[in-house]
Design a protein around this motif. Structure first.
Motif, short mmCIF file in Angstrom:
data_model
loop_
_atom_site.label_atom_id
_atom_site.label_comp_id
_atom_site.label_asym_id
_atom_site.label_seq_id
_atom_site.Cartn_x
_atom_site.Cartn_y
_atom_site.Cartn_z
N VAL A 1 -23.44 -140.30 8.15
CA VAL A 1 -24.90 -140.27 8.24
C VAL A 1 -25.39 -138.84 8.08
O VAL A 1 -24.85 -137.93 8.72
N ASP A 2 -26.38 -138.64 7.22
CA ASP A 2 -27.07 -137.35 7.13
C ASP A 2 -28.34 -137.49 7.97
O ASP A 2 -29.29 -138.16 7.57
N ASP A 3 -28.34 -136.84 9.14
CA ASP A 3 -29.44 -137.03 10.09
C ASP A 3 -30.43 -135.87 10.09
O ASP A 3 -31.03 -135.54 11.11
N GLY B 1 -26.19 -132.52 9.03
CA GLY B 1 -27.57 -132.27 9.42
C GLY B 1 -27.98 -130.84 9.13
O GLY B 1 -27.18 -130.05 8.61
N THR B 2 -29.22 -130.55 9.47
CA THR B 2 -29.80 -129.24 9.15
C THR B 2 -30.30 -128.54 10.41
O THR B 2 -30.70 -129.18 11.38
N LEU B 3 -30.27 -127.22 10.37
CA LEU B 3 -30.94 -126.40 11.38
C LEU B 3 -32.33 -126.01 10.88
O LEU B 3 -33.07 -125.30 11.56
N GLY B 4 -32.67 -126.45 9.67
CA GLY B 4 -33.89 -126.01 9.01
C GLY B 4 -35.08 -126.94 9.19
O GLY B 4 -36.11 -126.76 8.54
N LYS B 5 -34.97 -127.94 10.05
CA LYS B 5 -36.13 -128.81 10.29
C LYS B 5 -36.48 -128.74 11.78
O LYS B 5 -36.98 -127.72 12.24
N ALA B 6 -36.17 -129.81 12.54
CA ALA B 6 -36.60 -129.82 13.95
C ALA B 6 -35.96 -128.70 14.78
O ALA B 6 -36.57 -128.17 15.70
C1 LIG Z 1 -33.82 -131.48 4.18
C2 LIG Z 1 -32.61 -132.29 3.91
C3 LIG Z 1 -31.42 -131.70 3.47
C4 LIG Z 1 -31.32 -130.24 3.11
O1 LIG Z 1 -31.35 -129.45 4.25
P1 LIG Z 1 -31.24 -127.86 4.09
O2 LIG Z 1 -30.60 -127.42 5.37
O3 LIG Z 1 -32.63 -127.36 3.92
O4 LIG Z 1 -30.38 -127.60 2.91
C5 LIG Z 1 -30.32 -132.51 3.32
N1 LIG Z 1 -30.36 -133.84 3.58
C6 LIG Z 1 -31.50 -134.43 3.98
C7 LIG Z 1 -31.51 -135.91 4.25
C8 LIG Z 1 -32.66 -133.68 4.15
O5 LIG Z 1 -33.78 -134.28 4.54
#
Ligand SMILES: *Cc1c(COP(=O)(O)O)cnc(C)c1O
Length: 402
Positions: free
Chosen positions: A212-214, A243-248
């Motif tokens: 899962v990509d969360d 997952g990302t540290l770049g959103k929430a």
């Molecule tokens: C935003 C996003 C990414 C990319 O995230 P970054 O850390 O900005 O590269 C990857 N997968 C999903 C589902 C996203 O929404």
């Protein structure tokens, strides 16, 4: 042909292609902010706007404590590493963050990347080859699609969110050494949350793994914000979480893969974006660590985000807009036709609200929309201002009956 001619031919070809993008209305201009990211932003033209289009779910991007945590980490660990992890680029703060992420997600171990794009780009190729099958939701994020392309495994695609088709693809992939189902936890254009409970049941029945990509969930979806696996009560049944540290989780940058130790160790040895790209800046690692501590200590930001989401959803629905149903802070307000979505976003900008119109090919033809994203940082006053602007623009453009 001289070198000058060759260069001219190259650049005029690009110029033609850009012109075609503009003519087709597909050219993406960039808004320039003169302020911090936040519930309200100032653009470079001086305009103050309520911001409804950042992935700033917990409101941490422009948050003062967040900035201070980064400053503290710079003070302790310095600005950068000038190294990949395995040469001399691993500090205590990176190990602490990896272990805190693993614990937060309820998985054994985790490994940091410079972005989730890199995490997805580097997760498949070291783990799977032509003996294996990857079964991917048709609407998965671009970085998953690219990561799968970089890997020699057989590829199967199931219709978006369609469990019957997933089952058919699992049957089609029978005979592979390993089969792995791959899905976004939350799909960003609709806010649709993947049916991880049913996906895990199918995986169980067919002996498949689940990834899962969360990115649009970690930190705020599920009773304590662990993600879609917590929401669907399948913690412990997901094999790989990216997952990302770049959103929430603060909104700077950085990504991760969380999985069993053998997976993480394999990625440390073989994943190309990890081996051949610089270490995540220690200020980001330190500040991200502080976010996980903050989320463990209090659910306040999460509660505010969900209250704001419910408030805006109810408000915009009551005005008479067509809204895709759901509970995620992504709220798609449907306008169906691309020019209308563009005009609506432009009119909202003039009224002090920042939203983006999305249309084909980002969403299906005839499904144009503005995608609203709520944040814990929005105040009721800001949301009321936004709703009033939606009402006015909606009446002016004939979307709503006046
Ligand atoms: C935003 C996003 C990414 C990319 O995230 P970054 O850390 O900005 O590269 C990857 N997968 C999903 C589902 C996203 O929404």
């Amino acid at each position: 042909m001289t070198a000058d001619d060759a260069r001219q031919a190259f650049h005029s070809r690009l110029d033609d292609e850009l012109g075609r993008l503009r003519d087709a209305g597909l050219y993406k201009p960039e808004r320039i902010l003169a302020s911090r990211q936040g519930a309200q932003v100032t653009c470079d033209d001086g305009k103050l706007l309520v911001n409804l289009c950042a992935n700033n779910y917990l409101g941490l991007s422009g948050d003062a404590d967040m900035a201070q945590a980064a400053i503290d980490a710079v003070g302790q660990y310095g600005y950068g590493l000038s190294s990949v992890r395995f040469i001399c680029g691993t500090q205590t703060v990176h190990k602490q963050l990896e272990s805190a992420l693993a614990q937060f997600l309820g998985i054994e171990d985790a490994i940091l990347f410079a972005a989730a794009f890199d995490a997805n780009g580097g997760v498949f190729e070291p783990l799977f080859d032509e003996h294996d099958a990857i079964i991917s939701d048709a609407l998965n994020h671009a970085s998953i699609i690219d990561g799968i392309r970089l890997c020699r495994a057989q590829r199967f695609r199931y219709r978006h969110d369609d469990m019957a088709d997933l089952e058919a693809q699992l049957q089609a992939a029978a005979g592979s050494r390993h089969r792995i189902i791959v899905t976004d936890g939350v799909f960003s254009m609709d806010g649709t949350i993947a049916q991880l409970d049913r996906i895990c049941d199918l995986a169980g029945r067919y002996g498949a793994l689940v990834m899962v990509d969360d990115s649009h969930a970690t930190g705020f979806i599920g009773p304590t914000g662990r993600g879609t696996h917590e929401l669907h009560q399948v913690m412990g049944r997901i094999d790989i979480i990216t997952g990302t540290l770049g959103k929430a989780l603060g909104g700077a940058m950085g990504g991760f893969v969380a999985a069993r130790r053998e997976v993480v160790q394999t990625l440390r040895q073989k994943s190309r974006p990890y081996l051949f790209s610089n270490t995540l800046a220690p200020m980001i690692a330190g500040a991200s660590l502080s976010v996980l501590q903050r989320l463990a200590a209090s659910g306040e930001l999460r509660d505010r985000l969900h209250a704001n989401t419910a408030y805006f959803r109810a408000g915009v629905t009551a005005l008479g807009f067509t809204v895709k149903p759901g509970k995620h802070p992504i709220v798609p307000v449907m306008l169906f036709e691309a020019p209308l979505a563009q005009q609506f976003a432009q009119r909202l900008y003039a009224l002090g609200v920042l939203v983006t119109g999305f249309f084909y090919p980002v969403v299906p033809l005839g499904q144009a929309r503005v995608r609203v994203q709520l944040s814990a940082a929005h105040t009721r006053k800001q949301l009321d201002l936004a709703l009033a602007a939606f009402a006015q623009a909606g009446r002016e453009l004939g979307i709503l009956q006046s």
